[in-house]
Scaffold this active site. Structure first.
Site, PDB file in Angstrom:
ATOM      1  CB  ILE A   1     -16.361  -0.657 -57.544  1.00 36.81           C
ATOM      2  CG1 ILE A   1     -15.445  -1.235 -58.594  1.00 36.81           C
ATOM      3  CG2 ILE A   1     -15.709  -0.669 -56.167  1.00 36.81           C
ATOM      4  CD1 ILE A   1     -14.247  -0.346 -58.916  1.00 36.81           C
TER       5      ILE A   1
ATOM      6  CB  SER B   1     -14.304   3.626 -47.257  1.00 37.03           C
ATOM      7  OG  SER B   1     -15.301   3.368 -48.208  1.00 37.03           O
TER       8      SER B   1
ATOM      9  CG  HIS C   1     -21.397   7.467 -50.494  1.00 35.51           C
ATOM     10  ND1 HIS C   1     -20.301   8.112 -49.939  1.00 35.51           N
ATOM     11  CD2 HIS C   1     -21.373   6.216 -50.001  1.00 35.51           C
ATOM     12  CE1 HIS C   1     -19.651   7.271 -49.152  1.00 35.51           C
ATOM     13  NE2 HIS C   1     -20.288   6.108 -49.167  1.00 35.51           N
TER      14      HIS C   1
END
Ligand code: DGP
Length: 124
Positions: A34, A99, A104
């Site tokens: 994002i 975070s 990932h």
């Protein structure tokens, strides 16, 4: 390490939050970050519940780990990052500023990425 099933990537996997999918199969989901840090910035996540790389390697089978990283490579090829080159980043824990507590791998590319860390990070 306790997995928090309310983390943002768990919500993405459940379809509660939309994403721009690059690739999906029964094992992984890959989607655009994002807040892209480069022209190519894709996240690849396993569908299993793992907090971080450290947790993933500690819990997943060798077959699952191998399959995951084969898919990371596949995604890098889908976004055509292999020709110019790409960087993989995976953050584990506080010092790495992780975070989102769902394992990932970032695939970054599409431009010259410079040095390993931002600025001249001196180890003190
Ligand atoms: P890390 O710092 O390694 O935990 O990276 C987490 C990344 O996740 C960060 O680059 C921004 C990205 N991210 C956070 N929330 C969302 C979201 O809702 N959608 C997408 N596509 N990416 C997100």
């Amino acid at each position: 390490m306790t997995y928090d099933s309310n983390n943002i990537f768990a919500k993405i996997l459940r379809g509660e939050i939309p994403n721009k999918t690059v690739y999906e199969d029964e094992q992984v989901l890959a989607f655009h970050d994002i807040s892209a840090a480069a022209p190519v910035h894709v996240l690849v996540i396993p569908k299993g519940e793992y907090v971080s790389f450290d947790d993933f390697l500690g819990k997943a089978s060798a077959e699952t780990v191998h399959g995951f990283f084969e898919r990371v490579r596949k995604v890098a090829h889908i976004v055509e990052a292999q020709e110019g080159g790409y960087r993989l980043i995976t953050n584990h824990g506080r010092n790495a500023s992780q975070s989102v507590p769902h394992f990932h791998v970032h695939i970054l590319g599409g431009r010259a990425l410079g040095g390993l860390l931002p600025g001249d990070a001196l180890v003190r």
